[in-house]
Design a protein around this motif. Structure first.
Motif, mmCIF file in Angstrom:
data_model
loop_
_atom_site.group_PDB
_atom_site.id
_atom_site.type_symbol
_atom_site.label_atom_id
_atom_site.label_comp_id
_atom_site.label_asym_id
_atom_site.label_seq_id
_atom_site.Cartn_x
_atom_site.Cartn_y
_atom_site.Cartn_z
ATOM 1 N N PHE A 5 0.814 -1.202 0.000
ATOM 2 C CA PHE A 5 0.000 0.000 0.000
ATOM 3 C C PHE A 5 0.856 1.264 0.000
ATOM 4 C CE2 PHE A 5 -4.150 -1.603 0.041
ATOM 5 C CZ PHE A 5 -4.206 -2.738 0.836
ATOM 6 N N ASN A 6 2.128 1.134 0.328
ATOM 7 C CA ASN A 6 3.015 2.290 0.380
ATOM 8 C C ASN A 6 3.772 2.509 -0.925
ATOM 9 O OD1 ASN A 6 2.341 2.730 3.085
ATOM 10 N ND2 ASN A 6 3.856 1.227 3.768
ATOM 11 N N ILE A 7 3.500 1.651 -1.923
ATOM 12 C CA ILE A 7 4.195 1.760 -3.207
ATOM 13 C C ILE A 7 3.256 2.370 -4.238
ATOM 14 C CG2 ILE A 7 5.356 0.500 -5.063
ATOM 15 C CD1 ILE A 7 6.059 -1.656 -3.058
ATOM 16 N N LEU A 8 3.578 3.551 -4.717
ATOM 17 C CA LEU A 8 2.783 4.171 -5.768
ATOM 18 C C LEU A 8 3.031 3.450 -7.083
ATOM 19 C CD1 LEU A 8 3.414 7.935 -4.946
ATOM 20 C CD2 LEU A 8 1.405 6.567 -4.356
ATOM 21 N N PRO A 9 2.024 3.337 -7.958
ATOM 22 C CA PRO A 9 2.216 2.639 -9.226
ATOM 23 C C PRO A 9 3.398 3.161 -10.027
ATOM 24 C CG PRO A 9 -0.111 3.069 -8.864
ATOM 25 C CD PRO A 9 0.642 3.769 -7.762
ATOM 26 N N GLU A 10 3.604 4.492 -10.016
ATOM 27 C CA GLU A 10 4.688 5.049 -10.811
ATOM 28 C C GLU A 10 6.063 4.738 -10.219
ATOM 29 O OE1 GLU A 10 2.173 6.748 -9.585
ATOM 30 O OE2 GLU A 10 2.796 8.577 -8.532
ATOM 31 N N SER A 11 6.096 4.280 -8.971
ATOM 32 C CA SER A 11 7.377 3.951 -8.372
ATOM 33 C C SER A 11 7.842 2.542 -8.742
ATOM 34 C CB SER A 11 7.296 4.072 -6.844
ATOM 35 O OG SER A 11 6.531 3.024 -6.296
ATOM 36 N N LEU A 12 6.962 1.760 -9.333
ATOM 37 C CA LEU A 12 7.310 0.410 -9.739
ATOM 38 C C LEU A 12 7.909 0.413 -11.131
ATOM 39 C CD1 LEU A 12 4.157 -1.562 -8.566
ATOM 40 C CD2 LEU A 12 6.442 -1.704 -7.599
ATOM 41 N N LYS A 13 8.925 -0.382 -11.312
ATOM 42 C CA LYS A 13 9.503 -0.543 -12.636
ATOM 43 C C LYS A 13 8.602 -1.468 -13.434
ATOM 44 C CE LYS A 13 13.777 -1.848 -15.034
ATOM 45 N NZ LYS A 13 15.149 -2.389 -14.869
ATOM 46 N N GLU A 14 7.918 -0.918 -14.431
ATOM 47 C CA GLU A 14 6.921 -1.699 -15.153
ATOM 48 C C GLU A 14 7.511 -2.489 -16.321
ATOM 49 O OE1 GLU A 14 3.618 0.678 -16.291
ATOM 50 O OE2 GLU A 14 3.038 1.111 -14.221
ATOM 51 N N ARG A 15 8.586 -2.031 -16.879
ATOM 52 C CA ARG A 15 9.220 -2.718 -18.007
ATOM 53 C C ARG A 15 10.407 -3.523 -17.478
ATOM 54 N NH1 ARG A 15 9.926 -1.691 -23.797
ATOM 55 N NH2 ARG A 15 11.959 -2.429 -24.492
ATOM 56 N N LEU A 16 10.317 -4.832 -17.594
ATOM 57 C CA LEU A 16 11.370 -5.733 -17.127
ATOM 58 C C LEU A 16 12.027 -6.391 -18.334
ATOM 59 C CD1 LEU A 16 9.368 -7.483 -14.253
ATOM 60 C CD2 LEU A 16 10.668 -5.348 -14.141
ATOM 61 N N GLU A 17 13.339 -6.445 -18.340
ATOM 62 C CA GLU A 17 14.054 -7.038 -19.474
ATOM 63 C C GLU A 17 14.953 -8.162 -19.000
ATOM 64 O OE1 GLU A 17 15.929 -4.468 -22.259
ATOM 65 O OE2 GLU A 17 14.410 -2.888 -22.073
ATOM 66 N N THR A 18 15.004 -9.229 -19.808
ATOM 67 C CA THR A 18 15.912 -10.346 -19.576
ATOM 68 C C THR A 18 16.813 -10.457 -20.802
ATOM 69 O OG1 THR A 18 14.551 -12.052 -20.637
ATOM 70 C CG2 THR A 18 14.032 -11.498 -18.354
ATOM 71 N N GLU A 19 17.580 -11.502 -20.873
ATOM 72 C CA GLU A 19 18.458 -11.687 -22.034
ATOM 73 C C GLU A 19 17.666 -11.765 -23.329
ATOM 74 O OE1 GLU A 19 21.820 -14.837 -23.765
ATOM 75 O OE2 GLU A 19 20.927 -15.145 -21.783
ATOM 76 N N HIS A 20 16.505 -12.418 -23.290
ATOM 77 C CA HIS A 20 15.737 -12.649 -24.518
ATOM 78 C C HIS A 20 14.361 -11.997 -24.535
ATOM 79 C CE1 HIS A 20 18.436 -16.268 -24.169
ATOM 80 N NE2 HIS A 20 18.740 -15.858 -25.384
ATOM 81 N N LEU A 21 13.897 -11.467 -23.401
ATOM 82 C CA LEU A 21 12.499 -11.062 -23.282
ATOM 83 C C LEU A 21 12.317 -9.641 -22.772
ATOM 84 C CD1 LEU A 21 11.186 -14.278 -21.478
ATOM 85 C CD2 LEU A 21 11.032 -13.783 -23.936
ATOM 86 N N ILE A 22 11.157 -9.081 -23.123
ATOM 87 C CA ILE A 22 10.667 -7.833 -22.538
ATOM 88 C C ILE A 22 9.313 -8.137 -21.910
ATOM 89 C CG2 ILE A 22 9.804 -5.516 -23.015
ATOM 90 C CD1 ILE A 22 11.807 -5.383 -25.333
ATOM 91 N N LEU A 23 9.155 -7.808 -20.640
ATOM 92 C CA LEU A 23 7.905 -7.981 -19.933
ATOM 93 C C LEU A 23 7.381 -6.601 -19.567
ATOM 94 C CD1 LEU A 23 9.917 -10.483 -19.191
ATOM 95 C CD2 LEU A 23 8.204 -11.000 -17.446
ATOM 96 N N ARG A 24 6.118 -6.329 -19.889
ATOM 97 C CA ARG A 24 5.529 -5.023 -19.576
ATOM 98 C C ARG A 24 4.012 -5.135 -19.507
ATOM 99 N NH1 ARG A 24 2.963 -3.366 -24.010
ATOM 100 N NH2 ARG A 24 3.792 -3.762 -26.103
ATOM 101 N N PRO A 25 3.347 -4.177 -18.842
ATOM 102 C CA PRO A 25 1.883 -4.153 -18.849
ATOM 103 C C PRO A 25 1.357 -3.930 -20.271
ATOM 104 C CG PRO A 25 2.756 -2.763 -17.106
ATOM 105 C CD PRO A 25 3.916 -3.129 -17.979
ATOM 106 N N TYR A 26 0.132 -4.360 -20.508
ATOM 107 C CA TYR A 26 -0.480 -4.181 -21.820
ATOM 108 C C TYR A 26 -0.834 -2.711 -22.046
ATOM 109 C CZ TYR A 26 -0.857 -9.240 -21.881
ATOM 110 O OH TYR A 26 -0.566 -10.588 -21.853
#
Length: 210
Positions: A5-26
């Motif tokens: 509850f103390n984490i604002l949405p904008e404070s979260l890293k939404e785009r995550l990257e790995t060696e082969h992948l990109i993960l992000r919200p739609y």
């Protein structure tokens, strides 16, 4: 009060990257990819994602579903990531932290990928990234995966990635538009499990470098 509850949405890293992948919200424009993978993966999504399959019958349904996922993200209800190949931007699947219990805090991991089992290594890559997001960014204390007998490969995947089988609840799940009851097997990972696994991997890497 939960740390979530103390984490604002904008404070979260939404785009995550790995060696082969990109993960992000739609986002707007993803609806064609979203619907395509739903159609390609129906056989491995049932019964766990039968509700999503039932809701998305047309392109407009896909847009509405993605808008709802965005709202759920902003309300810290569900953290749903679409998964794209980094090399050619091909959409390959979905992985989410859902059913968030802010009291523990804990969450369920739900996932589906097109091309299973050929995409298994990519699924593992995405899963490890979500575990890091869950335990570090969200400060969860536990995550779990549930699977039915028809989706037992998810349980096998969970165990291969450090989850512990915790038991089976009989006749505990019914898919949408179905009278059939399914047994649900639970696989869990605690924060202690996660940290022990990472420490073991770091020790192994250090040994190999020597």
């Amino acid at each position: 009060m939960s740390l979530l509850f103390n984490i604002l949405p904008e404070s979260l890293k939404e785009r995550l990257e790995t060696e082969h992948l990109i993960l992000r919200p739609y986002q707007e424009g993803d609806e064609n990819d979203f619907m395509r993978v739903l159609q390609e993966s129906t056989n491995i999504m049932y019964p766990a994602f039968s509700g999503r399959i039932a809701r998305v019958k047309a392109l407009e349904d896909a847009r509405i579903q993605m808008q709802q996922l965005r709202t759920d993200w902003d309300n810290r209800k569900t953290f749903d990531f679409g998964v794209w190949m980094k090399a050619d931007n091909t959409y390959v699947g979905d992985i989410a932290l859902k059913n968030v219990d802010h009291k523990i805090p804990k969450a369920e991991i739900g996932l589906y990928f097109t091309g299973w089992p050929e995409t298994k290594e990519l699924v593992q890559e995405a899963l490890q990234t979500i575990l890091d997001f869950a335990f570090h960014a969200l400060q969860l204390n536990k995550v779990y995966i549930r699977c039915t007998a028809s989706n037992k490969f998810y349980g096998e995947l969970a165990q291969e990635n450090g989850f512990v089988e915790e038991g089976t609840l009989r006749s505990d799940f019914r898919g949408v538009d179905s009278e059939e009851l399914h047994d649900l097997t639970y696989f869990g990972m605690t924060r202690e499990d996660f940290e022990a696994q990472r420490n073991q991997q770091e020790s192994k890497n250090s040994t190999e470098l020597v």
